[in-house]
Each structure stands twice: as structure tokens, then as C-alpha cells.
Design a protein around this motif. Sequence first.
Motif, PDB file in Angstrom:
ATOM      1  N   GLY A 130      36.733  62.349  98.084  1.00  0.00           N
ATOM      2  CA  GLY A 130      35.313  62.614  98.275  1.00  0.00           C
ATOM      3  C   GLY A 130      34.555  62.469  96.974  1.00  0.00           C
ATOM      4  O   GLY A 130      35.091  62.698  95.891  1.00  0.00           O
ATOM      5  N   SER A 131      33.306  62.110  97.099  1.00  0.00           N
ATOM      6  CA  SER A 131      32.445  61.908  95.939  1.00  0.00           C
ATOM      7  C   SER A 131      31.243  62.831  96.069  1.00  0.00           C
ATOM      8  O   SER A 131      30.529  62.782  97.067  1.00  0.00           O
ATOM      9  CB  SER A 131      31.997  60.442  95.919  1.00  0.00           C
ATOM     10  N   TYR A 132      31.027  63.691  95.062  1.00  0.00           N
ATOM     11  CA  TYR A 132      30.001  64.721  95.169  1.00  0.00           C
ATOM     12  C   TYR A 132      29.034  64.611  94.004  1.00  0.00           C
ATOM     13  O   TYR A 132      29.345  65.022  92.888  1.00  0.00           O
ATOM     14  CB  TYR A 132      30.660  66.105  95.242  1.00  0.00           C
ATOM     15  N   PRO A 133      27.867  64.024  94.252  1.00  0.00           N
ATOM     16  CA  PRO A 133      26.897  63.826  93.176  1.00  0.00           C
ATOM     17  C   PRO A 133      26.283  65.149  92.747  1.00  0.00           C
ATOM     18  O   PRO A 133      26.205  66.092  93.530  1.00  0.00           O
ATOM     19  CB  PRO A 133      25.851  62.920  93.820  1.00  0.00           C
ATOM     20  N   PHE A 134      25.862  65.201  91.506  1.00  0.00           N
ATOM     21  CA  PHE A 134      25.132  66.383  91.051  1.00  0.00           C
ATOM     22  C   PHE A 134      24.023  65.939  90.109  1.00  0.00           C
ATOM     23  O   PHE A 134      24.005  64.813  89.622  1.00  0.00           O
ATOM     24  CB  PHE A 134      26.060  67.404  90.384  1.00  0.00           C
ATOM     25  N   SER A 139      20.386  66.457  82.068  1.00  0.00           N
ATOM     26  CA  SER A 139      20.643  65.206  81.352  1.00  0.00           C
ATOM     27  C   SER A 139      20.862  64.033  82.301  1.00  0.00           C
ATOM     28  O   SER A 139      21.150  62.931  81.853  1.00  0.00           O
ATOM     29  CB  SER A 139      21.842  65.372  80.417  1.00  0.00           C
ATOM     30  N   GLY A 140      20.741  64.242  83.605  1.00  0.00           N
ATOM     31  CA  GLY A 140      20.826  63.112  84.519  1.00  0.00           C
ATOM     32  C   GLY A 140      21.794  63.331  85.664  1.00  0.00           C
ATOM     33  O   GLY A 140      22.206  64.457  85.947  1.00  0.00           O
ATOM     34  N   PHE A 141      22.158  62.227  86.321  1.00  0.00           N
ATOM     35  CA  PHE A 141      23.001  62.282  87.502  1.00  0.00           C
ATOM     36  C   PHE A 141      24.470  62.142  87.111  1.00  0.00           C
ATOM     37  O   PHE A 141      24.818  61.378  86.210  1.00  0.00           O
ATOM     38  CB  PHE A 141      22.633  61.174  88.479  1.00  0.00           C
ATOM     39  N   GLY A 142      25.326  62.882  87.788  1.00  0.00           N
ATOM     40  CA  GLY A 142      26.758  62.772  87.570  1.00  0.00           C
ATOM     41  C   GLY A 142      27.476  62.845  88.900  1.00  0.00           C
ATOM     42  O   GLY A 142      26.863  63.023  89.960  1.00  0.00           O
ATOM     43  N   THR A 143      28.789  62.694  88.863  1.00  0.00           N
ATOM     44  CA  THR A 143      29.582  62.606  90.081  1.00  0.00           C
ATOM     45  C   THR A 143      30.884  63.366  89.898  1.00  0.00           C
ATOM     46  O   THR A 143      31.595  63.142  88.926  1.00  0.00           O
ATOM     47  CB  THR A 143      29.910  61.121  90.387  1.00  0.00           C
ATOM     48  N   ASN A 144      31.174  64.272  90.804  1.00  0.00           N
ATOM     49  CA  ASN A 144      32.500  64.857  90.858  1.00  0.00           C
ATOM     50  C   ASN A 144      33.301  64.120  91.923  1.00  0.00           C
ATOM     51  O   ASN A 144      32.835  63.970  93.059  1.00  0.00           O
ATOM     52  CB  ASN A 144      32.449  66.349  91.216  1.00  0.00           C
ATOM     53  N   ILE A 158      24.779  60.707 102.766  1.00  0.00           N
ATOM     54  CA  ILE A 158      23.894  59.531 102.746  1.00  0.00           C
ATOM     55  C   ILE A 158      23.830  58.888 101.360  1.00  0.00           C
ATOM     56  O   ILE A 158      22.865  58.202 101.041  1.00  0.00           O
ATOM     57  CB  ILE A 158      22.479  59.837 103.275  1.00  0.00           C
ATOM     58  N   GLY A 159      24.852  59.079 100.541  1.00  0.00           N
ATOM     59  CA  GLY A 159      24.894  58.445  99.236  1.00  0.00           C
ATOM     60  C   GLY A 159      25.509  57.052  99.294  1.00  0.00           C
ATOM     61  O   GLY A 159      25.644  56.465 100.368  1.00  0.00           O
ATOM     62  N   PRO A 160      25.904  56.524  98.109  1.00  0.00           N
ATOM     63  CA  PRO A 160      26.379  55.134  98.025  1.00  0.00           C
ATOM     64  C   PRO A 160      27.893  54.981  98.151  1.00  0.00           C
ATOM     65  O   PRO A 160      28.371  53.841  98.119  1.00  0.00           O
ATOM     66  CB  PRO A 160      25.939  54.733  96.611  1.00  0.00           C
TER      67      PRO A 160
END
Lengths: 236, 236
Positions: free
Chosen positions: A201-205, A209-214, B71-73
Motif C-alpha cells: 500500500g502507498s499512503y501519501p502525507f 516541507s511538501g508531499f511524501g509517501t509511506n 484516488i491517488g496515482p
Amino acid sequence: MNPTAAILLIGDEILSGRTQDSNGNHLAKRLTEVGIDLLEIRVVPDKHKVIVAALNTLRAVHTHVFTSGGIGPTHDDITADAVAAAFGVGIGVREDARAVLATNYDNPADLNEMRLRMARIPDGASLIDNPISKAPGFSLEKVHVMAGVPVIFEAMVAGLLPSLTGGAPMRSVSVRIDRPEGEVAAGLAVIAANFPALSIGSYPFVTESGFGTNIVARGVEATPLAAVEAEIRKLQ
Amino acid sequence: MNPTAAILLIGDEILSGRTQDSNGNHLAKRLTEVGIDLLEIRVVPDKHKVIVAALNTLRAVHTHVFTSGGIGPTHDDITADAVAAAFGVGIGVREDARAVLATNYDNPADLNEMRLRMARIPDGASLIDNPISKAPGFSLEKVHVMAGVPVIFEAMVAGLLPSLTGGAPMRSVSVRIDRPEGEVAAGLAVIAANFPALSIGSYPFVTESGFGTNIVARGVEATPLAAVEAEIRKLQ
């Protein structure tokens, strides 16, 4: 195949937004640890027909159904009756439950008529210990009925779970990547295709300082998880 | 009768316990304010068939269905396809969604193939504005599809809700009583019977000094709420 579970949270106060539920998250973590796969959480109002329908839908599908809420002494505590109705069994004050409840009160008169409601147990159920305030929960076949107050719910879960047969505990690895999802998505799709036995799974945050991804990979075996973790780290 | 709603939270990370959901509680509060009655919250995994089934069950019953997540990429973002499948409509990259998304990137090459997935919108849907990271949500008839990241979800809700027709906002009064539920339950049952148009809930709590009870009465009219509050205060 691991056993499966659903959690049924019963209470108008969650649906009105007044209360932020924490019982679902607590039990979700505990179930993951013991290898019981939680496949649904459902929140329903304090309505008899709705609770009965949800219980029957969920118990037809899952190995276990855990409920939270609606087993106190007040007029809006209707879960025990709903469970009895769902199973089509009788319900009444049971002596073992009454005896447990009575240990809470120095003066027997304090175990009043409303409090005795908490000793009403569906026929055939076994009691779940409540070390905090005595009023017991109960298990009827696969349905496990517990209190809504978090400290009591958590104590009941701690007592109940060792009695259930778990499966292979789900392990996970988690990698934080300080890049937005859109930059790692293509590489991650390739990795996911190469490890079909894992759930990735990919969990954006968003931080200042910007966008990141767990990225979280889950599976029951350690070796492929170590391998996928090394692949995911290359996306950093 | 107020419009009704269900919230469908989509994501393995909630069911594994890794993430404590906050979107359900946020939207529950907003819906209460605008007079849309939230009757169910359901959490399901990132599984196409399960999402499709839940969407079709919930939209058959409620005025609105709000979804969060997926709904992400990345490869595990499958909500838009599930919505299209639930309605039996097509889905593809739409020019207005692509144009919105493109405003995020100075270099057109950064709008890569995976990011373009976020411009895939089911036929017939209208876009929901995303002021945070541009990638839009969408409404298809009564189903409103929003992001899982809380700050984006909340921004989408803020943009969407004024466009929906609400009902009579639910008012509530709350009285804290520093006595256990069992001591107020009988009196409260009488009050509840005397105010059948109100929903009266009893929420026990535990503090270091003992057990207490919050009583919450809910209804659309102010006058009976003031009357019931006076009655409840007599239980203190």
C-alpha cells in the motif's frame, strides 16, 4: 487461510460526530497481531432492527464479529436484546452474571433494577470478564459483545483474544519516502507486480516541507518482506 | 425527513490498525451541522469487488454516499474504477481533470502516466475541487468520491457540502453528571419516555475519581431540548 473478522460499533454518538471512536483502531491492531484478518468495520445507530440486520449479515460471512457499545444500564443500551433477536434465542437475568455484578456493590440495594439490565445475557452465551466495572460482556457463538467505554473495551479484548484461535500474524515493513506518490508510483507498480503474495500500500502525507509517501508491505513471511523492503528503498 | 448518508472509508491501512481514521469523525460533525443524517460508516479493504458491492448496497438506501481514499496515482488506488463498475459506466482520462492536474506541474513531463491516473473520471461525474494538491475528487449522482489524506479530504468536504441540500440541523444539549450510569438510569428512562421526539443517549466515562455519565439529547427544535435539559439536570 486466516480466520476473518468484522467489528460492529454501535452508537449514535459516533455517527453524530460527538465521539471519535478509538475501539475499532485498538482492536484492529490486536487482531493483526494474532493473525485474525479484519475485513470490515461498520458503525450503526442505536436502532434494534439495524443492529439485528448488521449482526446477521456480518456473522454469515466472518469467523468472528466483535461489537462495541450498548451494554450498559440505560434505556439506550439495547445490544444484548439485539443479539438475542439475531440468533432467535431467549434472554434474561442470569445468575452468574448477577453474582459478578453484585461484587461491585457493598449495599445490595445498589444493584437496582436498571443495573440488573447488565446481567441480562442471551441464552447459551459465555461471559467476557470486565475487570474494570464488573458488568460482563459475552460471547454467543462467533459474536463477541463488549462495552463501548474504551478502557473497559480494551480490558475485555485483552481477556478475550487469547481464547480465540488466531492464524499467521501479519508482518509488515514500512518505508518513508520524501517524494510525492506520483514520482514513485510507476516503480512501485513494478515492485507490486513482482511480489504478488504481498499486499503493498502507498499512503501519501503532507507536511510543511511538501508531499511524501509511506509505503507499507504486508505478508506473513519474513523473507519476501525483507526482499521487497530493499526494492522499495531504491525508490528513495 | 432529513436526507440520509453513509460514509465508505476505503483502505487496508485502517483495517490493519496502522492508521486511525479521522475522516469519518470530521464528516460526521459537518453532516450533523447541515442536517444530513449519517446512518452508517463502513470501512472496507482495497478490494475491487468489495468496494463495488458496498457502493451499490449503500447507494440503494441513502440520499448520499461519501467515500474516502483510493484516488491517488499508485497501483492500489482503485476507487474510481470501482465507482465506474458500480454504476456500469465507462471511465477514462478526462480533459477538464487533466487540465486541473496540469496546473500542479511546471514541467509538463512531470504529469507522467501514473499521475494521469488521477484524471481518470467515470462518465457523467462532476469534479470536486482539491485546493491542496489539485487532483480532483468527483460526484457521480449521489456518490461523492474524495481523497483519504485528511487535509485534502477536509478541503474537499468544505467545497462540496454547500452544494448539497441539507435538512433541519440537529441540535443537542449535553449534561455531565458525576454519578455512575446505574444511579441515573431509572430517572433517565422516565425522561426519555416523556420526550419521544428526542433522541437521548447516555455515555458513561471513567476518570480517576470514578464513574460519570454524559447525557446527550438531540432533536431539531430548541424548545423541547431546553425542557429536557432542565429535567436531566435534576438527576445531578
